[in-house]
Every structure is written in structure tokens, then in C-alpha cells.
Motif scaffolding. Structure first.
Motif, short mmCIF file in Angstrom:
data_model
loop_
_atom_site.label_atom_id
_atom_site.label_comp_id
_atom_site.label_asym_id
_atom_site.label_seq_id
_atom_site.Cartn_x
_atom_site.Cartn_y
_atom_site.Cartn_z
N LEU A 1 -1.08 0.16 -4.18
CA LEU A 1 -2.40 0.30 -3.56
C LEU A 1 -3.27 1.23 -4.41
CD1 LEU A 1 -1.21 0.84 0.11
CD2 LEU A 1 -2.43 -1.17 -0.74
N LYS A 2 -4.56 1.14 -4.20
CA LYS A 2 -5.47 1.97 -4.98
C LYS A 2 -5.23 3.44 -4.73
CE LYS A 2 -10.38 2.49 -6.11
NZ LYS A 2 -11.76 2.02 -5.83
N TYR A 3 -5.06 3.83 -3.45
CA TYR A 3 -4.81 5.24 -3.15
C TYR A 3 -3.78 5.43 -2.03
CZ TYR A 3 -8.65 3.88 -0.04
OH TYR A 3 -9.46 3.21 0.84
N ILE B 1 -2.02 12.94 -7.96
CA ILE B 1 -2.72 13.50 -6.81
C ILE B 1 -2.94 12.42 -5.76
CG2 ILE B 1 -5.05 13.12 -7.78
CD1 ILE B 1 -5.85 15.80 -6.41
N VAL B 2 -2.61 12.77 -4.51
CA VAL B 2 -2.77 11.86 -3.37
C VAL B 2 -3.37 12.67 -2.22
CG1 VAL B 2 -0.83 10.41 -4.04
CG2 VAL B 2 -0.45 12.32 -2.46
N PHE B 3 -3.89 11.98 -1.20
CA PHE B 3 -4.40 12.70 -0.04
C PHE B 3 -3.68 12.26 1.21
CE2 PHE B 3 -7.29 9.02 -0.24
CZ PHE B 3 -7.33 8.60 1.09
N ASN B 4 -3.58 13.21 2.16
CA ASN B 4 -2.94 12.94 3.45
C ASN B 4 -3.90 13.34 4.55
OD1 ASN B 4 -1.26 13.58 5.93
ND2 ASN B 4 0.35 12.80 4.58
N THR B 5 -4.08 12.46 5.55
CA THR B 5 -5.07 12.66 6.60
C THR B 5 -4.50 13.29 7.87
OG1 THR B 5 -4.72 10.39 7.39
CG2 THR B 5 -6.48 10.74 5.78
N SER B 6 -3.25 13.76 7.83
CA SER B 6 -2.63 14.34 9.01
C SER B 6 -3.29 15.66 9.40
CB SER B 6 -1.14 14.58 8.78
OG SER B 6 -0.46 13.38 8.51
N ILE C 1 -10.49 10.39 -5.08
CA ILE C 1 -9.29 9.56 -5.10
C ILE C 1 -9.58 8.16 -4.55
CG2 ILE C 1 -6.92 9.32 -4.24
CD1 ILE C 1 -6.86 12.42 -4.06
N ARG C 2 -10.36 8.10 -3.47
CA ARG C 2 -10.71 6.81 -2.88
C ARG C 2 -11.53 5.96 -3.85
NH1 ARG C 2 -10.60 5.68 2.59
NH2 ARG C 2 -12.57 4.56 2.38
N SER C 3 -12.32 6.62 -4.68
CA SER C 3 -13.16 5.90 -5.63
C SER C 3 -12.39 5.48 -6.88
CB SER C 3 -14.35 6.78 -6.04
OG SER C 3 -15.10 6.18 -7.07
#
Length: 354
Positions: A263-265, A28-33, A120-122
Motif C-alpha cells: 500500500l502507499k502508506y 516512517i509510518v503513521f498510526n492513528t490510535s 506520508i499520505r502524499s
């Protein structure tokens, strides 16, 4: 449909399902677009990943036939806060739900995507199960445990045969780790004569076309898994002008004896600030990567040309003596929309010896 997201640390998010009825496991990853969901889903660099979109409304301009970055959806799943099925754009012909159903991709919406992003950031990127089937918790845990995450997708997502796109300009060989179509479009717009090679093409087969320049494409996974390509690139850079983009940037670093790390995330979105040291100018860039180049490991042969303004990681480099350079961000990603397309112009000028 019921939708459920289960993380490897036991965290559960419940919502509603859309897209294909099924179950998938991935990272699982996140995208800020805020836009670009169609390009994100069809970007081969998302192979093996479940994408959590931070922007709360996805699908409002629909999906069209011309902006795919490849022929299919590579992401393992999509997570959004709210989906819009009543799209409004003159180019669109289907909605996001239909796209996922047609491409066989699982989606979950009506969940707290902000909470997932904070998780995810944590904790960093986690193994994740996404499902819109009626599964028990025991079944979910079993399915998650049965899947081992892979990191060598760059060996499988690119072309399996040599592709030729004729042009009147410089002859460019492309090593395909999972190339986005917009990179190819940028080369076509500069009238390049393009030959796209499979990931594991040998140096001898590449030089048979007598290329004026080599482009190392973007792609998914851990660059350390690209062992065959690293050995080929070691030979290429000694005699042929070379540009690396994203995965190509990382593999190039390995080819000159450098190191990469995870990288971490990761960096995924269309709003990442990058500073071009040589131009003394900052740019907003499009990015999608989980690995970066270790700055100290490349200092013998390379000069850092770009840095990330958020975490100061390496975003670009050039060889001290050879016509070789690379960038971590996506110059074809169009957040500017053309602010960083100078990277392609710089490459073509280098190939021409200007």
C-alpha cells in the motif's frame, strides 16, 4: 535535547529529543490510535519502522509491566506532538520517556505530526532518519544513505526455539512471524495446548506434535520474503485447519498461489472499518500492515469474507473447500474491545469440527 527528523526527499522537521540519545534510520509510518502506544512500540510488526503518532498527546497514562506485546521495543523510533511525563493511571510504573530510554529507542517531540502524516499520505512511506544528537546536515545525509531498508524482519523477530504452553483444549501449533502476546493470551483463555514454532520450522517437525490446528501469526516486513514458510504452509493447509492473522493472512495468500502488494502508506491504527460479508455486519478494527492481498489473484481457491470500508482491500478470506481462513486485521487488538474476538472462537470451533 535537540530532535530532528530527516526524510529521504530532503524534508526536515526540527523539534526536541526524548528517549535514548542517538540516531536511527527506518521506514516512517503513521498510526492513528488514540491509545495503545505501549502495545504499538512493543509489537514486533513495527520492526524497522519509525512511528509517527497522529494523536497529539502521548504518555498520559504511563507504561505498565503487563501490556507489552513482546519483551522489547521493536520500533526504530517514535515521533509525537507532545509527551506527558506526569502519567495518571494506577497500573503505570514508568513514563514513556523512561520506557524509550530503558529500551534504547530514539524519540522526537514538539514537531507538527499532522504535517508529517500529510507528507506520508502524499508521498508514501519514506526512508527516515530520526536523531536527538547534535549532527550536521552532511552527517545526517551520510547516515541516511548508508542504511538500506530491509523487508525480511519476520525471519528474525520471532522465537528461536520451540515454546510449549500447556492447556487442556485443542493442540494448536503457532508459526511465529513476530507474534503479539495478546494473540497467545486469546489462545490461553480458550484453554488451548500451544506450541510456538520458529519461522523456518519444517512441515515434518510441525506435524510431529500432531496439531489439531495451526495459527499463522502477525509479523513485520514483505510477505514475499517469507519463502520458506510459504512452502511449509502449502503442505499444512492440505491436512490441518488453519487460521492466518495479518502477516499470516498474506503468507497464506501466497501459499495458495495468490499475490500481495504494498500500500502507499499502509493501515495502522485502532479505528479501521471492516465489513464482514458473511455476518452482514461492520466492525471497527485494529490494524498494522503495509501490504495487502490482491483480490483477483486468490479467486481460484479463496472466497473474500471481509473488506476494508475505506479502500475496499481484502480484510479476510476463506478456502473454498478446506478448513482454512484468515483476516488482515487484529482480532486481539481490542478496539471494540472484544467485537472481533469471534475470529478465535470460529477457529476453535473449526478445529473441533463443530
Amino acid at each position: 535535547m535537540r530532535g530532528i527528523i530527516y526524510l529521504e526527499d530532503g524534508t526536515i522537521y526540527e523539534g526536541k529529543g526524548f528517549g535514548k540519545a542517538g540516531t536511527s534510520v527506518g521506514e516512517i509510518v503513521f498510526n492513528t490510535s488514540m491509545t495503545g502506544y505501549q502495545e504499538i512500540l512493543t509489537d514486533p510488526s513495527y520492526s524497522g519502522q519509525i512511528v509517527n503518532m497522529t494523536y497529539p498527546l502521548i504518555g498520559n497514562y504511563g507504561v505498565n509491566e503487563i501490556e507489552n506485546e513482546s519483551s522489547k521495543v521493536h520500533a526504530k523510533g517514535l515521533i509525537v506532538k507532545e509527551i506527558c511525563k506526569e502519567y495518571s493511571n494506577y497500573m503505570a510504573n514508568i513514563d514513556i520517556d523512561s520506557m524509550l530510554r530503558n529500551m534504547g529507542v530514539v524519540g522526537v517531540y514538539d514537531v507538527d505530526t499532522r504535517s508529517i502524516t500529510k507528507k506520508i499520505r502524499s508521498c508514501g512511506s519514506l526512508k527516515c532518519l530520526i536523531s536527538n544528537e547534535d549532527l550536521s546536515l552532511d552527517e545526517i545525509k551520510k547516515k541516511l544513505s548508508e542504511v538500506e531498508l530491509k523487508h525480511d524482519f519476520m525471519k528474525r523477530v520471532g522465537t528461536k526455539e520451540v515454546i510449549s504452553i500447556k492447556g487442556k483444549g485443542p493442540k494448536i501449533g503457532v508459526i511465529d512471524f513476530g507474534i503479539k502476546q495478546n494473540i497467545i493470551r486469546n489462545l490461553i483463555s480458550r484453554d488451548c495446548d500451544i506450541t510456538i514454532f520458529p519461522y523456518n520450522t519444517s512441515y515434518d517437525d510441525i506435524v510431529k506434535i500432531n496439531p489439531d490446528g495451526i495459527l499463522l501469526s502477525n509479523g513485520p516486513g514483505d510477505p514475499k520474503e517469507a519463502t520458506e514458510a510459504v512452502e511449509t504452509i502449502k503442505k499444512i493447509i492440505k491436512s490441518i485447519p488453519t487460521l492466518g492473522i495479518c502477516m499470516g493472512h498474506q503468507v497464506l495468500a501466497l501459499a495458495v498461489g495468490g499475490k500481495t502488494y504494498k500500500l502507499k502508506y499502509g493501515h495502522r491504527g485502532g479505528n479501521h472499518g471492516v465489513y464482514d460479508i458473511e455476518r452482514d455486519r461492520a466492525y471497527i478494527t485494529s490494524q498494522n500492515h503495509g501490504y495487502v492481498v490482491d483480490k483477483e489473484s486468490i479467486e481460484k481457491d479463496m472466497i473474500v469474507t471481509h473488506i476494508n470500508l475505506n479502500d475496499e482491500t481484502v480484510e479476510g478470506m476463506k478456502h473454498k473447500t478446506l478448513p482454512v481462513f484468515s483476516v488482515q486485521f487484529h482480532p486481539e487488538g481490542s478496539p471494540g474491545p472484544t467485537d472481533t474476538s469471534y475470529i478465535f472462537d470460529k477457529f476453535i470451533s473449526m478445529v473441533k469440527g463443530e
